[in-house]
Write a protein that holds these residues in place. Sequence first.
Motif, mmCIF file in Angstrom:
data_model
loop_
_atom_site.group_PDB
_atom_site.id
_atom_site.type_symbol
_atom_site.label_atom_id
_atom_site.label_comp_id
_atom_site.label_asym_id
_atom_site.label_seq_id
_atom_site.Cartn_x
_atom_site.Cartn_y
_atom_site.Cartn_z
ATOM 1 N N ARG A 361 40.339 5.095 42.116
ATOM 2 C CA ARG A 361 39.362 4.430 41.253
ATOM 3 C C ARG A 361 38.567 5.470 40.450
ATOM 4 N NH1 ARG A 361 36.984 -0.243 41.115
ATOM 5 N NH2 ARG A 361 37.779 -1.008 43.091
ATOM 6 N N LYS A 362 38.140 6.530 41.142
ATOM 7 C CA LYS A 362 37.317 7.567 40.486
ATOM 8 C C LYS A 362 38.092 8.229 39.340
ATOM 9 C CE LYS A 362 34.560 11.686 41.573
ATOM 10 N NZ LYS A 362 35.236 12.884 41.113
ATOM 11 N N LYS A 363 39.381 8.508 39.572
ATOM 12 C CA LYS A 363 40.168 9.201 38.539
ATOM 13 C C LYS A 363 40.586 8.277 37.396
ATOM 14 C CE LYS A 363 40.139 13.384 40.252
ATOM 15 N NZ LYS A 363 39.283 14.400 39.619
ATOM 16 N N LEU A 364 40.771 7.011 37.700
ATOM 17 C CA LEU A 364 41.176 6.080 36.632
ATOM 18 C C LEU A 364 39.994 5.670 35.758
ATOM 19 C CD1 LEU A 364 43.537 3.644 38.595
ATOM 20 C CD2 LEU A 364 44.246 5.254 36.808
ATOM 21 N N ASN A 365 38.827 5.519 36.389
ATOM 22 C CA ASN A 365 37.672 4.973 35.668
ATOM 23 C C ASN A 365 36.838 6.091 35.041
ATOM 24 O OD1 ASN A 365 36.045 2.953 34.691
ATOM 25 N ND2 ASN A 365 34.699 2.977 36.463
ATOM 26 N N ARG A 366 37.391 6.704 34.026
ATOM 27 C CA ARG A 366 36.662 7.750 33.306
ATOM 28 C C ARG A 366 37.166 7.803 31.856
ATOM 29 N NH1 ARG A 366 38.885 13.386 35.904
ATOM 30 N NH2 ARG A 366 41.113 12.937 35.768
ATOM 31 N N PRO A 367 36.415 8.470 30.971
ATOM 32 C CA PRO A 367 36.852 8.504 29.570
ATOM 33 C C PRO A 367 38.253 9.110 29.461
ATOM 34 C CG PRO A 367 34.694 9.557 29.846
ATOM 35 C CD PRO A 367 35.218 9.291 31.209
ATOM 36 N N MET A 368 38.951 8.747 28.392
ATOM 37 C CA MET A 368 40.329 9.222 28.211
ATOM 38 C C MET A 368 40.470 9.806 26.804
ATOM 39 S SD MET A 368 43.825 6.948 28.562
ATOM 40 C CE MET A 368 43.665 6.599 30.314
ATOM 41 N N ARG A 369 41.243 10.872 26.705
ATOM 42 C CA ARG A 369 41.520 11.443 25.375
ATOM 43 C C ARG A 369 42.985 11.837 25.276
ATOM 44 N NH1 ARG A 369 39.454 17.744 25.616
ATOM 45 N NH2 ARG A 369 40.100 18.120 27.758
ATOM 46 N N PRO A 441 27.713 12.646 29.209
ATOM 47 C CA PRO A 441 27.227 13.880 29.839
ATOM 48 C C PRO A 441 27.564 13.996 31.335
ATOM 49 C CG PRO A 441 25.581 13.045 28.325
ATOM 50 C CD PRO A 441 26.646 11.980 28.430
ATOM 51 N N GLU A 442 27.842 12.857 31.991
ATOM 52 C CA GLU A 442 28.204 12.904 33.414
ATOM 53 C C GLU A 442 29.577 13.534 33.646
ATOM 54 O OE1 GLU A 442 28.071 8.967 35.053
ATOM 55 O OE2 GLU A 442 25.942 8.703 34.561
ATOM 56 N N PHE A 443 30.384 13.663 32.581
ATOM 57 C CA PHE A 443 31.751 14.159 32.731
ATOM 58 C C PHE A 443 31.912 15.597 32.233
ATOM 59 C CE2 PHE A 443 31.746 9.580 32.601
ATOM 60 C CZ PHE A 443 32.597 9.229 33.640
ATOM 61 N N VAL A 444 30.773 16.258 31.997
ATOM 62 C CA VAL A 444 30.778 17.662 31.550
ATOM 63 C C VAL A 444 30.856 18.571 32.768
ATOM 64 C CG1 VAL A 444 29.399 19.459 30.392
ATOM 65 C CG2 VAL A 444 29.382 17.116 29.505
ATOM 66 N N ASP A 445 31.634 19.663 32.678
ATOM 67 C CA ASP A 445 31.624 20.675 33.734
ATOM 68 C C ASP A 445 30.639 21.762 33.313
ATOM 69 O OD1 ASP A 445 31.960 22.692 35.534
ATOM 70 O OD2 ASP A 445 34.133 22.878 35.299
ATOM 71 N N PRO A 446 29.426 21.775 33.927
ATOM 72 C CA PRO A 446 28.387 22.710 33.471
ATOM 73 C C PRO A 446 28.723 24.182 33.733
ATOM 74 C CG PRO A 446 27.686 21.556 35.465
ATOM 75 C CD PRO A 446 28.987 20.937 35.058
ATOM 76 N N THR A 447 29.766 24.435 34.546
ATOM 77 C CA THR A 447 30.084 25.846 34.850
ATOM 78 C C THR A 447 31.013 26.462 33.793
ATOM 79 O OG1 THR A 447 32.084 25.397 36.143
ATOM 80 C CG2 THR A 447 29.976 25.317 37.321
ATOM 81 N N GLY A 472 34.914 22.342 28.140
ATOM 82 C CA GLY A 472 34.232 21.898 29.359
ATOM 83 C C GLY A 472 33.456 20.607 29.231
ATOM 84 N N ALA A 473 33.059 20.239 27.990
ATOM 85 C CA ALA A 473 32.277 19.002 27.825
ATOM 86 C C ALA A 473 33.135 17.767 28.098
ATOM 87 C CB ALA A 473 31.673 18.923 26.428
ATOM 88 N N MET A 474 34.473 17.932 28.006
ATOM 89 C CA MET A 474 35.374 16.804 28.316
ATOM 90 C C MET A 474 36.236 17.133 29.533
ATOM 91 S SD MET A 474 36.593 15.631 24.512
ATOM 92 C CE MET A 474 35.446 14.904 23.333
ATOM 93 N N SER A 475 35.734 18.039 30.354
ATOM 94 C CA SER A 475 36.508 18.533 31.494
ATOM 95 C C SER A 475 36.938 17.424 32.449
ATOM 96 C CB SER A 475 35.665 19.568 32.252
ATOM 97 O OG SER A 475 36.354 20.016 33.379
ATOM 98 N N ASP A 476 36.031 16.469 32.690
ATOM 99 C CA ASP A 476 36.326 15.432 33.688
ATOM 100 C C ASP A 476 36.823 14.137 33.031
ATOM 101 O OD1 ASP A 476 36.595 14.575 36.278
ATOM 102 O OD2 ASP A 476 34.528 13.888 36.478
#
Length: 504
Positions: A361-369, A441-447, A472-476
């Motif tokens: 569920r976690k991997k499917l329910n996220r923005p897609m590009r 912003p929740e899907f950004v990798d800040p590192t 990294g801003a679209m990392s997740d």
Amino acid sequence: MTEQDLKQIAARGITEQQVEHQLEQFKTGFPFLKLEAAASIGNGIIAPNDEEKKNYIDAWNEYKAAGRKIVKFVPASGAASRMFKNMFAFVDAPYDEPTTDFEKEYFDNIKKFAFKKALCDQCKKNEGKDIKTLLAEGNYKAIARNMLSKEGLNYGNLPKGLLLFHNYEEGPRTPMEEHLVEAALYASSNGEANVHFTVSHDHIELFKQKVAECADKYAEKYNVKFNISFSEQKPSTDTIAANPDNTPFRDEDGSLVFRPGGHGALIQNLNDIDADVVFIKNIDNVVPDRLKQDTVDYKQVIAGILVELQQRAFNYLRLLDTGLYSHAQLEEIIRFLKHDLCCIRTDMKELEDAELVIYLRKKLNRPMRVCGVVKNVGEPGGGPFLTYNQDGTISLQILESSQIDKSNTEYMKMFTEGTHFNPVDLVCAIKDYQGNPFNLPEFVDPTTGFISSKSKGGRELKALELPGLWNGAMSDWNTVFVEVPLSTFNPVKTVNDLLREQHQ
């Protein structure tokens, strides 16, 4: 931090904690990314055949016909000053005639530039002579000055989006106009084309003037209604500058210095866009109408791939919501994640069904590009890689060279021998399966930020760039790479690039 500092920080919409965190990042730096492999065809990059391309274009047109909201998002705040670096150098040079190959190419071909007539008019106004006369007199610098200076065309200070790039019988066009035409050709639905430009504060009025001047003409020509909007990078996305010893860098008056956080700051602007699907492409990657067909076709192909994958992800999420699924159906979802979305987890077999469902569920329910990538032709910039994430999974990412450990020979080999390159050609789905917008912003990798060396007033400083918009801003995000032809990638980095056949 003084009382004055805290006021200055608050006025930008930044917290003291954020500034402290940024200063800490200067000290610690950013970790390099752990790579699995450079993506290639069959290993992270799709190369659809002619029949598949046709099906994807049909899927896109069907999606558009359902009345979805589509937006074309164009980062357009870049100033053109770097395009004219060589010409600024010529104006300041101790010699008066074109000497370098670059200068000779510019003056030998001056009549081919789309801005030639406008430049000629400025020369007549300021010098009392046209370009032809100035060339005959050997007064090359007057021509260059009229192109660059405020008294002339002011091209040294304008944004790229407002320069005259391409010649047409009815008059020359700017990149901004070419993006409006593109929007009409592949990103319109219900007879409307939504285009959003991110611009710098100094240039927003000039962009609005240009829209007022030309939008109706293109609306009539392509029979669409344009909804054109603008935004600026938010002051709250600026980052503090540091001295080489990582203390805050201050101006002569003692105030803190903040700098724009790079294109990664635009994730906030993208987050404000209300759309089902967003196309993202750089302002300078445009071609004249006679060459647009490849761009239009492949934009529809990658958009078709996006909406088909999204539909499958949505169907699987709805199935998981019911709680009525078989083990075989879970296996099918795992295969979809692994093979179609290239999201890999090595310990999948060890998960209990309940844990597995949470993970899926976690991997499917996220923005897609879906990102178009072109064959590597040695242009500087990022490339597509299979990379390890914070949670130990492997997924597709676009990496810049600064994110790769140069002392790791295996990684450097992957980077230099990578078959493909990222031309910034993205189609994004930014709403979830229930129609709610994701909070991007929740899907950004800040590192994954960058630290670079700059200077101000002759003093060296360290600048902090946020994780890049397509890095990294679209990392997740769920990411898919598709090979697109080189004909769709025609950036303009220097003024002489406009002399290439693709821009004539």
